[in-house]
Design a protein around this motif. Structure first.
Motif, mmCIF file in Angstrom:
data_model
loop_
_atom_site.group_PDB
_atom_site.id
_atom_site.type_symbol
_atom_site.label_atom_id
_atom_site.label_comp_id
_atom_site.label_asym_id
_atom_site.label_seq_id
_atom_site.Cartn_x
_atom_site.Cartn_y
_atom_site.Cartn_z
ATOM 1 N N SER A 192 -7.133 -5.964 1.605
ATOM 2 C CA SER A 192 -6.017 -5.388 2.361
ATOM 3 C C SER A 192 -5.662 -6.295 3.529
ATOM 4 C CB SER A 192 -6.391 -3.998 2.898
ATOM 5 O OG SER A 192 -7.423 -4.097 3.862
ATOM 6 N N GLY A 193 -4.503 -6.054 4.091
ATOM 7 C CA GLY A 193 -4.066 -6.733 5.297
ATOM 8 C C GLY A 193 -2.664 -6.276 5.654
ATOM 9 N N TYR A 194 -2.336 -6.367 6.918
ATOM 10 C CA TYR A 194 -0.985 -6.000 7.329
ATOM 11 C C TYR A 194 -0.381 -7.064 8.222
ATOM 12 C CZ TYR A 194 -2.276 -4.592 12.124
ATOM 13 O OH TYR A 194 -2.693 -4.585 13.432
ATOM 14 N N ALA A 195 0.934 -7.038 8.267
ATOM 15 C CA ALA A 195 1.710 -7.782 9.253
ATOM 16 C C ALA A 195 2.605 -6.771 9.944
ATOM 17 C CB ALA A 195 2.557 -8.870 8.597
ATOM 18 N N LYS A 196 2.707 -6.919 11.242
ATOM 19 C CA LYS A 196 3.578 -6.041 12.015
ATOM 20 C C LYS A 196 4.440 -6.921 12.901
ATOM 21 C CE LYS A 196 3.517 -1.789 14.583
ATOM 22 N NZ LYS A 196 2.725 -0.640 14.961
ATOM 23 N N ILE A 197 5.726 -6.703 12.851
ATOM 24 C CA ILE A 197 6.647 -7.461 13.690
ATOM 25 C C ILE A 197 6.746 -6.749 15.029
ATOM 26 C CG2 ILE A 197 9.015 -8.287 13.964
ATOM 27 C CD1 ILE A 197 9.113 -8.407 10.864
ATOM 28 N N ILE A 198 6.377 -7.492 16.082
ATOM 29 C CA ILE A 198 6.384 -6.897 17.415
ATOM 30 C C ILE A 198 7.122 -7.823 18.381
ATOM 31 C CG2 ILE A 198 4.298 -5.529 17.092
ATOM 32 C CD1 ILE A 198 2.717 -7.707 18.513
ATOM 33 N N PRO A 199 7.789 -7.239 19.378
ATOM 34 C CA PRO A 199 8.438 -8.077 20.393
ATOM 35 C C PRO A 199 7.388 -8.885 21.139
ATOM 36 C CG PRO A 199 9.094 -5.771 20.615
ATOM 37 C CD PRO A 199 7.974 -5.821 19.630
ATOM 38 N N ALA A 223 0.857 -1.182 0.000
ATOM 39 C CA ALA A 223 0.000 0.000 0.000
ATOM 40 C C ALA A 223 0.894 1.233 0.000
ATOM 41 C CB ALA A 223 -0.901 -0.006 1.223
ATOM 42 N N THR A 224 0.403 2.296 -0.592
ATOM 43 C CA THR A 224 1.129 3.568 -0.605
ATOM 44 C C THR A 224 0.250 4.637 0.036
ATOM 45 O OG1 THR A 224 0.264 4.337 -2.730
ATOM 46 C CG2 THR A 224 2.229 2.904 -2.784
ATOM 47 N N LEU A 225 0.853 5.769 0.311
ATOM 48 C CA LEU A 225 0.089 6.871 0.885
ATOM 49 C C LEU A 225 -1.014 7.322 -0.075
ATOM 50 C CD1 LEU A 225 2.961 8.871 2.613
ATOM 51 C CD2 LEU A 225 1.291 7.336 3.676
ATOM 52 N N ALA A 226 -0.843 7.093 -1.367
ATOM 53 C CA ALA A 226 -1.882 7.434 -2.345
ATOM 54 C C ALA A 226 -3.127 6.553 -2.181
ATOM 55 C CB ALA A 226 -1.325 7.305 -3.759
ATOM 56 N N ASP A 227 -3.005 5.434 -1.488
ATOM 57 C CA ASP A 227 -4.131 4.513 -1.264
ATOM 58 C C ASP A 227 -4.945 4.851 -0.018
ATOM 59 O OD1 ASP A 227 -3.384 2.854 -3.468
ATOM 60 O OD2 ASP A 227 -1.897 1.842 -2.189
ATOM 61 N N ILE A 228 -4.535 5.845 0.733
ATOM 62 C CA ILE A 228 -5.119 6.121 2.050
ATOM 63 C C ILE A 228 -6.632 6.292 1.996
ATOM 64 C CG2 ILE A 228 -5.268 7.878 3.884
ATOM 65 C CD1 ILE A 228 -2.905 6.171 4.365
ATOM 66 N N GLU A 253 -0.986 5.359 7.987
ATOM 67 C CA GLU A 253 0.287 5.943 7.539
ATOM 68 C C GLU A 253 1.463 5.247 8.197
ATOM 69 O OE1 GLU A 253 0.544 10.206 7.541
ATOM 70 O OE2 GLU A 253 -1.480 10.404 6.723
ATOM 71 N N GLU A 254 1.343 4.969 9.492
ATOM 72 C CA GLU A 254 2.430 4.286 10.202
ATOM 73 C C GLU A 254 2.629 2.883 9.641
ATOM 74 O OE1 GLU A 254 4.257 1.674 13.157
ATOM 75 O OE2 GLU A 254 2.118 1.655 12.769
ATOM 76 N N LEU A 255 1.539 2.185 9.356
ATOM 77 C CA LEU A 255 1.656 0.832 8.804
ATOM 78 C C LEU A 255 2.315 0.840 7.429
ATOM 79 C CD1 LEU A 255 -1.806 -0.602 9.885
ATOM 80 C CD2 LEU A 255 0.439 -1.326 10.741
ATOM 81 N N ILE A 256 2.100 1.891 6.669
ATOM 82 C CA ILE A 256 2.687 2.001 5.331
ATOM 83 C C ILE A 256 4.163 2.374 5.402
ATOM 84 C CG2 ILE A 256 2.661 3.393 3.209
ATOM 85 C CD1 ILE A 256 -0.436 3.479 3.516
ATOM 86 N N THR A 257 4.518 3.248 6.326
ATOM 87 C CA THR A 257 5.873 3.808 6.321
ATOM 88 C C THR A 257 6.849 3.138 7.284
ATOM 89 O OG1 THR A 257 5.233 5.512 7.929
ATOM 90 C CG2 THR A 257 5.034 6.078 5.589
ATOM 91 N N ASN A 258 6.362 2.375 8.256
ATOM 92 C CA ASN A 258 7.230 1.775 9.261
ATOM 93 C C ASN A 258 7.909 0.519 8.702
ATOM 94 O OD1 ASN A 258 8.236 0.337 11.554
ATOM 95 N ND2 ASN A 258 6.842 1.504 12.840
ATOM 96 N N ASP A 259 9.200 0.383 8.927
ATOM 97 C CA ASP A 259 9.953 -0.777 8.437
ATOM 98 C C ASP A 259 9.546 -2.082 9.109
ATOM 99 O OD1 ASP A 259 11.407 0.756 6.654
ATOM 100 O OD2 ASP A 259 13.090 1.044 8.035
ATOM 101 N N SER A 260 8.904 -1.997 10.279
ATOM 102 C CA SER A 260 8.521 -3.221 10.978
ATOM 103 C C SER A 260 7.095 -3.673 10.637
ATOM 104 C CB SER A 260 8.666 -3.043 12.491
ATOM 105 O OG SER A 260 7.727 -2.104 12.962
ATOM 106 N N SER A 261 6.506 -3.037 9.635
ATOM 107 C CA SER A 261 5.169 -3.461 9.210
ATOM 108 C C SER A 261 5.093 -3.474 7.688
ATOM 109 C CB SER A 261 4.087 -2.554 9.793
ATOM 110 O OG SER A 261 4.251 -1.222 9.364
ATOM 111 N N GLU A 262 4.137 -4.254 7.207
ATOM 112 C CA GLU A 262 3.899 -4.391 5.769
ATOM 113 C C GLU A 262 2.393 -4.346 5.564
ATOM 114 O OE1 GLU A 262 6.097 -4.359 3.461
ATOM 115 O OE2 GLU A 262 5.875 -5.947 1.994
ATOM 116 N N LEU A 263 1.912 -3.299 4.913
ATOM 117 C CA LEU A 263 0.498 -3.174 4.589
ATOM 118 C C LEU A 263 0.351 -3.459 3.104
ATOM 119 C CD1 LEU A 263 -2.456 -2.495 5.120
ATOM 120 C CD2 LEU A 263 -1.848 -0.076 5.092
ATOM 121 N N LEU A 264 -0.383 -4.521 2.795
ATOM 122 C CA LEU A 264 -0.540 -4.956 1.412
ATOM 123 C C LEU A 264 -1.971 -4.751 0.942
ATOM 124 C CD1 LEU A 264 1.427 -8.340 1.446
ATOM 125 C CD2 LEU A 264 2.255 -6.073 0.752
#
Length: 158
Positions: A68-75, A9-14, A46-57
Motif C-alpha cells: 500500500s501507499g498514498y500520495a496526498k496533494i497539499i499546499p 484502494a476501496t472502502l472494501a479494503d479497509i 476512509e479520507e485517503l480513499i474518498t478525497n480527490d486530493s489523495s490517492e491510496l493505492l
C-alpha cells in the motif's frame, strides 16, 4: 504466475488496510520514542480513499493485498518555488511479501498520479534509523533534504 494489479484502494479494503496500519506502527514504534503505544492511528484511511486530493493505492494479487501507499496533494509554504507538494505515506509491504518490488510499483504509480495533476515536488518522511527504507527511496531518486532534530527537555537541568 498470478497477475498482480496496482489499483485504487476501496472502502472494501479497509480491514486489510487496518492490518497494514498496525504493521507499520509496530515497525515504527522502536524507531520513535515519541509515538504513543496505545490506540494510535496515523491515517484516516476512509479520507485517503474518498478525497480527490489523495490517492491510496494497493497491490492486489488474486484478491490478496500485498502493498500500500498514498500520495496526498497539499499546499506548500508560500516562500517555496512550488505551490503544492505530493506527500507520500503509508508505504507498507507485509514481511512475507518484501523484496518483490511491490513498494516500487506503488511508488511509481503514485508519482505518475502526482505528475498527472501537475504536482512535481514530492516529499516523504523516513526515520534515520531505517537504512533499508532510506536506500530504497534513494534508489528511486529521492535525496536527503532536511534533518528534523528533536530534544526532550523534561529531565534537563536548565
Amino acid at each position: 504466475m498470478q497477475k498482480l494489479i496496482v489499483r485504487n484502494a476501496t472502502l472494501a479494503d479497509i480491514e486489510t488496510l487496518k492490518i497494514f496500519k498496525l504493521g507499520l506502527i509496530q515497525a515504527e514504534l522502536p524507531m520513535d520514542e515519541t509515538i504513543k503505544e496505545d490506540a494510535i492511528s496515523y491515517y484516516d484511511l476512509e479520507e485517503l480513499i474518498t478525497n480527490d486530493s489523495s490517492e491510496l493505492l494497493v497491490v492486489d494479487i488474486a484478491g490478496e493485498l500485498v502493498a500500500s501507499g498514498y500520495a496526498k496533494i497539499i499546499p506548500d509554504r508560500p516562500y517555496l518555488k512550488h505551490d503544492f507538494q505530493g506527500y507520500l505515506g503509508f508505504m507498507f509491504v507485509p514481511k512475507k511479501h518484501r523484496g518483490n518490488g511491490y513498494n516500487k510499483l506503488v511508488l511509481d504509480a503514485l508519482l505518475k498520479w502526482c505528475k498527472s495533476r501537475n504536482v512535481y515536488e514530492i516529499r516523504l518522511d523516513v526515520y534515520d534509523t531505517n537504512p533499508p527504507a532510506i536506500s530504497a527511496y534513494e534508489k528511486a531518486g529521492f535525496k536527503k533534504h532536511l534533518i528534523n532534530m528533536r530534544l526532550d527537555i523534561k529531565d534537563f537541568e536548565l
